[in-house]
Structure formats: structure tokens, C-alpha cells
Design a protein around this motif. Structure first.
Motif, PDB file in Angstrom:
ATOM      1  N   SER A  17     -11.296  -3.805   0.341  1.00 27.80           N
ATOM      2  CA  SER A  17     -12.309  -2.753   0.440  1.00 27.80           C
ATOM      3  C   SER A  17     -11.598  -1.414   0.638  1.00 27.80           C
ATOM      4  CB  SER A  17     -13.239  -3.026   1.619  1.00 27.80           C
ATOM      5  OG  SER A  17     -12.553  -2.833   2.839  1.00 27.80           O
ATOM      6  N   THR A  18     -12.294  -0.341   0.342  1.00 24.67           N
ATOM      7  CA  THR A  18     -11.720   0.994   0.515  1.00 24.67           C
ATOM      8  C   THR A  18     -11.368   1.239   1.979  1.00 24.67           C
ATOM      9  OG1 THR A  18     -13.035   1.764  -1.345  1.00 24.67           O
ATOM     10  CG2 THR A  18     -12.096   3.446   0.061  1.00 24.67           C
ATOM     11  N   GLY A  19     -12.260   0.850   2.882  1.00 24.89           N
ATOM     12  CA  GLY A  19     -12.003   1.027   4.314  1.00 24.89           C
ATOM     13  C   GLY A  19     -10.794   0.243   4.782  1.00 24.89           C
ATOM     14  N   ASN A  20     -10.675  -0.990   4.319  1.00 25.37           N
ATOM     15  CA  ASN A  20      -9.531  -1.816   4.685  1.00 25.37           C
ATOM     16  C   ASN A  20      -8.236  -1.212   4.146  1.00 25.37           C
ATOM     17  OD1 ASN A  20      -7.789  -3.858   5.394  1.00 25.37           O
ATOM     18  ND2 ASN A  20      -8.957  -5.489   4.423  1.00 25.37           N
ATOM     19  N   THR A  21      -8.299  -0.669   2.950  1.00 25.98           N
ATOM     20  CA  THR A  21      -7.119  -0.042   2.352  1.00 25.98           C
ATOM     21  C   THR A  21      -6.688   1.179   3.156  1.00 25.98           C
ATOM     22  OG1 THR A  21      -7.814  -0.818   0.167  1.00 25.98           O
ATOM     23  CG2 THR A  21      -6.185   0.950   0.230  1.00 25.98           C
ATOM     24  N   LYS A  22      -7.652   2.014   3.561  1.00 26.97           N
ATOM     25  CA  LYS A  22      -7.325   3.194   4.375  1.00 26.97           C
ATOM     26  C   LYS A  22      -6.690   2.784   5.698  1.00 26.97           C
ATOM     27  CE  LYS A  22     -10.959   6.282   2.735  1.00 26.97           C
ATOM     28  NZ  LYS A  22     -12.208   6.973   3.108  1.00 26.97           N
ATOM     29  N   THR A  23      -7.262   1.784   6.342  1.00 27.30           N
ATOM     30  CA  THR A  23      -6.739   1.308   7.625  1.00 27.30           C
ATOM     31  C   THR A  23      -5.334   0.750   7.460  1.00 27.30           C
ATOM     32  OG1 THR A  23      -8.975   0.793   8.380  1.00 27.30           O
ATOM     33  CG2 THR A  23      -7.166  -0.272   9.546  1.00 27.30           C
ATOM     34  N   THR A  24      -5.137  -0.035   6.422  1.00 20.27           N
ATOM     35  CA  THR A  24      -3.822  -0.627   6.177  1.00 20.27           C
ATOM     36  C   THR A  24      -2.783   0.450   5.899  1.00 20.27           C
ATOM     37  OG1 THR A  24      -4.893  -2.613   5.305  1.00 20.27           O
ATOM     38  CG2 THR A  24      -2.562  -2.324   4.792  1.00 20.27           C
ATOM     39  N   LEU A  25      -3.145   1.450   5.110  1.00 22.52           N
ATOM     40  CA  LEU A  25      -2.218   2.545   4.817  1.00 22.52           C
ATOM     41  C   LEU A  25      -1.884   3.312   6.093  1.00 22.52           C
ATOM     42  CD1 LEU A  25      -0.621   4.160   2.722  1.00 22.52           C
ATOM     43  CD2 LEU A  25      -2.688   5.511   2.306  1.00 22.52           C
ATOM     44  N   TYR A  26      -2.863   3.569   6.932  1.00 27.39           N
ATOM     45  CA  TYR A  26      -2.638   4.252   8.204  1.00 27.39           C
ATOM     46  C   TYR A  26      -1.670   3.458   9.072  1.00 27.39           C
ATOM     47  CZ  TYR A  26      -3.504   5.954  12.925  1.00 27.39           C
ATOM     48  OH  TYR A  26      -3.344   6.437  14.198  1.00 27.39           O
ATOM     49  N   ARG A  27      -1.914   2.160   9.217  1.00 30.09           N
ATOM     50  CA  ARG A  27      -1.047   1.311  10.046  1.00 30.09           C
ATOM     51  C   ARG A  27       0.359   1.221   9.464  1.00 30.09           C
ATOM     52  NH1 ARG A  27      -5.461  -3.463  11.249  1.00 30.09           N
ATOM     53  NH2 ARG A  27      -6.667  -2.263  12.767  1.00 30.09           N
ATOM     54  N   ALA A  28       0.452   1.149   8.150  1.00 31.10           N
ATOM     55  CA  ALA A  28       1.756   1.075   7.499  1.00 31.10           C
ATOM     56  C   ALA A  28       2.548   2.356   7.747  1.00 31.10           C
ATOM     57  CB  ALA A  28       1.579   0.837   6.001  1.00 31.10           C
ATOM     58  N   ARG A  29       1.886   3.494   7.651  1.00 35.31           N
ATOM     59  CA  ARG A  29       2.559   4.774   7.916  1.00 35.31           C
ATOM     60  C   ARG A  29       3.046   4.844   9.359  1.00 35.31           C
ATOM     61  NH1 ARG A  29      -2.048   8.484   5.185  1.00 35.31           N
ATOM     62  NH2 ARG A  29      -1.244   8.569   3.070  1.00 35.31           N
ATOM     63  N   LYS A  30       2.201   4.418  10.293  1.00 32.01           N
ATOM     64  CA  LYS A  30       2.576   4.436  11.718  1.00 32.01           C
ATOM     65  C   LYS A  30       3.794   3.556  11.958  1.00 32.01           C
ATOM     66  CE  LYS A  30      -0.132   6.262  14.698  1.00 32.01           C
ATOM     67  NZ  LYS A  30       0.110   7.496  15.403  1.00 32.01           N
ATOM     68  N   LYS A  31       3.770   2.354  11.398  1.00 33.77           N
ATOM     69  CA  LYS A  31       4.880   1.424  11.601  1.00 33.77           C
ATOM     70  C   LYS A  31       6.153   1.958  10.954  1.00 33.77           C
ATOM     71  CE  LYS A  31       6.087  -3.383  11.679  1.00 33.77           C
ATOM     72  NZ  LYS A  31       5.627  -4.760  11.489  1.00 33.77           N
ATOM     73  N   LEU A  32       6.032   2.526   9.761  1.00 29.63           N
ATOM     74  CA  LEU A  32       7.192   3.112   9.100  1.00 29.63           C
ATOM     75  C   LEU A  32       7.733   4.273   9.918  1.00 29.63           C
ATOM     76  CD1 LEU A  32       9.090   3.172   6.669  1.00 29.63           C
ATOM     77  CD2 LEU A  32       7.424   4.646   5.520  1.00 29.63           C
ATOM     78  N   GLY A  33       6.849   5.076  10.486  1.00 30.99           N
ATOM     79  CA  GLY A  33       7.275   6.184  11.342  1.00 30.99           C
ATOM     80  C   GLY A  33       8.075   5.696  12.536  1.00 30.99           C
ATOM     81  N   ARG A  34       7.624   4.606  13.161  1.00 31.08           N
ATOM     82  CA  ARG A  34       8.367   4.035  14.292  1.00 31.08           C
ATOM     83  C   ARG A  34       9.741   3.544  13.851  1.00 31.08           C
ATOM     84  NH1 ARG A  34       3.259   1.802  15.610  1.00 31.08           N
ATOM     85  NH2 ARG A  34       3.863  -0.186  14.701  1.00 31.08           N
ATOM     86  N   LEU A  35       9.809   2.901  12.690  1.00 30.11           N
ATOM     87  CA  LEU A  35      11.093   2.420  12.177  1.00 30.11           C
ATOM     88  C   LEU A  35      12.051   3.576  11.906  1.00 30.11           C
ATOM     89  CD1 LEU A  35       9.965  -0.343   9.636  1.00 30.11           C
ATOM     90  CD2 LEU A  35      11.143  -0.695  11.814  1.00 30.11           C
TER      91      LEU A  35
ATOM     92  N   VAL B 278       0.832  -1.217   0.000  1.00 33.41           N
ATOM     93  CA  VAL B 278       0.000   0.000   0.000  1.00 33.41           C
ATOM     94  C   VAL B 278       0.861   1.259   0.000  1.00 33.41           C
ATOM     95  CG1 VAL B 278      -2.049  -1.072   1.012  1.00 33.41           C
ATOM     96  CG2 VAL B 278      -0.396   0.007   2.510  1.00 33.41           C
ATOM     97  N   ILE B 279       1.971   1.246   0.736  1.00 24.52           N
ATOM     98  CA  ILE B 279       2.874   2.407   0.741  1.00 24.52           C
ATOM     99  C   ILE B 279       3.452   2.633  -0.651  1.00 24.52           C
ATOM    100  CG2 ILE B 279       5.121   3.245   1.569  1.00 24.52           C
ATOM    101  CD1 ILE B 279       3.258   3.604   3.789  1.00 24.52           C
ATOM    102  N   PHE B 280       3.930   1.571  -1.298  1.00 25.37           N
ATOM    103  CA  PHE B 280       4.522   1.730  -2.621  1.00 25.37           C
ATOM    104  C   PHE B 280       3.498   2.167  -3.653  1.00 25.37           C
ATOM    105  CE2 PHE B 280       8.238  -0.262  -0.957  1.00 25.37           C
ATOM    106  CZ  PHE B 280       9.255   0.236  -1.753  1.00 25.37           C
ATOM    107  N   LEU B 281       2.331   1.577  -3.613  1.00 26.26           N
ATOM    108  CA  LEU B 281       1.320   1.959  -4.595  1.00 26.26           C
ATOM    109  C   LEU B 281       0.842   3.391  -4.375  1.00 26.26           C
ATOM    110  CD1 LEU B 281      -0.762  -1.324  -4.804  1.00 26.26           C
ATOM    111  CD2 LEU B 281       0.863  -0.437  -6.483  1.00 26.26           C
ATOM    112  N   PHE B 282       0.733   3.810  -3.122  1.00 30.16           N
ATOM    113  CA  PHE B 282       0.255   5.159  -2.820  1.00 30.16           C
ATOM    114  C   PHE B 282       1.297   6.214  -3.184  1.00 30.16           C
ATOM    115  CE2 PHE B 282      -0.833   8.742  -0.013  1.00 30.16           C
ATOM    116  CZ  PHE B 282      -2.174   8.894  -0.316  1.00 30.16           C
ATOM    117  N   TYR B 283       2.539   6.017  -2.746  1.00 29.24           N
ATOM    118  CA  TYR B 283       3.559   7.046  -2.947  1.00 29.24           C
ATOM    119  C   TYR B 283       4.349   6.894  -4.240  1.00 29.24           C
ATOM    120  CZ  TYR B 283       2.541   8.575   1.756  1.00 29.24           C
ATOM    121  OH  TYR B 283       1.899   9.055   2.863  1.00 29.24           O
ATOM    122  N   TYR B 284       4.782   5.689  -4.551  1.00 29.83           N
ATOM    123  CA  TYR B 284       5.594   5.487  -5.748  1.00 29.83           C
ATOM    124  C   TYR B 284       4.744   5.209  -6.980  1.00 29.83           C
ATOM    125  CZ  TYR B 284       9.681   5.294  -2.728  1.00 29.83           C
ATOM    126  OH  TYR B 284      10.665   5.601  -1.836  1.00 29.83           O
TER     127      TYR B 284
END
Length: 168
Positions: free
Chosen positions: A142-160, A121-127
Motif C-alpha cells: 500500500s502507499t502508506g506502507n511504502t511511505k512508512t517503510t521508506l521512512y524507517r529505511a532512511r532512519k536506519k541508514l542514517g544510524r548506520l 525501497v531505498i534503491f527504487l526511490f533513489y536509484y
């Protein structure tokens, strides 16, 4: 697909598709192979939906990767397929697109991001410059699942990135 149209599509989408393939397999040689095979399938296909070539190409590439992974899991059941992000060579083809040290470090964190769906989701959204709806279609979510996954991915990337000893 016509030869000229195929050449234009290759030039237009190669970078995005290559980076997506690299995010999936984490091996430059394999990413090149997946991209070439996806474009080959596009060249011989006659049933590409009008106006959705880019999404069709991403989907074909993802399906090829899944098929390869299944095949590898039968050959190497212990899970020897997964390579670490250290497999990406600093002087390899990916370096054409990731030139600055900061961008390279960010990219290496992205490639290491787990689970795999977070990377996608990060690669498809940004790259890949795709919107939420397009990502949902490409990944069959689903759109909702995609939004949630992108949010969680951003949070995890931020922690890294916060844990990285170098400044971001």
C-alpha cells in the motif's frame, strides 16, 4: 518487442535495473544474470502493459530473484545463500557506477541494510527514480506502507552512517 526498441530500453534502464538486482542478491555475477534474464523475458514478451515497461521489468527481476532464492533454500536449507556486502568487488562492474569513495561507502551501507524491504525501497526511490506510488505498485504494497517503510529505511541508514568511522 522490436530489436531497436529493445536496445534503447536496455541502454535506458540497464543501470537502474542492475543496481536494483545488486541490492537484492549482493553478488555481481548473479545481478548480471538476473538483469540479462529480465531483459530477455522483455524481448520475448508480447503482453507488457503500455507505458509501464520499467515497472514490469523491475517486477520480473524481483520474481526471478524470489524464484532463485526458493530454489537455493531447498538446496541449502541452512541459509548459505545470503552473501555479505563484502562480496561486491571494488574492481567489478558496479564500480563503473560508484566511483567516488564516499559514494562507494554509502552504497556498501545500502547493500548491508536489513531487512531486505528497506534496501528495495531505498534503491527504487533513489536509484530507480520511482515515486511512492510506483514503488508501492512494484512491490505490491500500500502507499502508506511504502511511505512508512521508506521512512524507517532512511532512519536506519542514517544510524548506520553515523556509526561509520569515516565522515559522511
Amino acid at each position: 518487442m522490436e530489436s531497436d526498441a529493445m536496445e534503447k530500453a536496455y541502454k535506458k534502464y540497464y543501470r537502474e535495473v542492475y543496481l536494483y538486482a545488486l541490492s537484492l542478491c549482493r553478488q555481481e555475477d548473479m545481478a548480471e544474470e538476473l538483469v540479462n534474464e529480465a531483459f530477455y523475458k522483455a524481448f520475448i514478451a508480447s503482453d507488457i502493459p503500455e507505458g509501464s515497461f520499467k515497472f514490469w521489468l523491475f517486477r520480473v527481476l524481483k520474481n526471478q530473484f524470489i524464484d532463485f532464492k526458493r530454489k537455493e533454500s531447498r538446496l541449502h536449507p541452512i541459509g548459505q545463500f545470503e552473501a555479505g556486502f563484502s562480496e561486491i568487488r571494488k574492481e567489478g562492474p558496479a564500480n563503473k557506477y560508484i566511483t567516488k569513495e564516499r559514494d562507494e561507502r554509502l552504497y556498501l551501507h545500502l547493500v548491508a541494510l536489513e531487512p531486505e524491504i528497506y534496501r528495495e525501497v531505498i534503491f527504487l526511490f533513489y536509484y530507480g527514480d520511482m515515486g511512492i506510488k510506483d514503488i508501492a505498485l512494484t512491490l505490491s504494497l500500500s502507499t502508506g506502507n511504502t511511505k512508512t517503510t521508506l521512512y524507517r529505511a532512511r532512519k536506519k541508514l542514517g544510524r548506520l552512517l553515523k556509526e561509520d568511522p569515516y565522515e559522511f
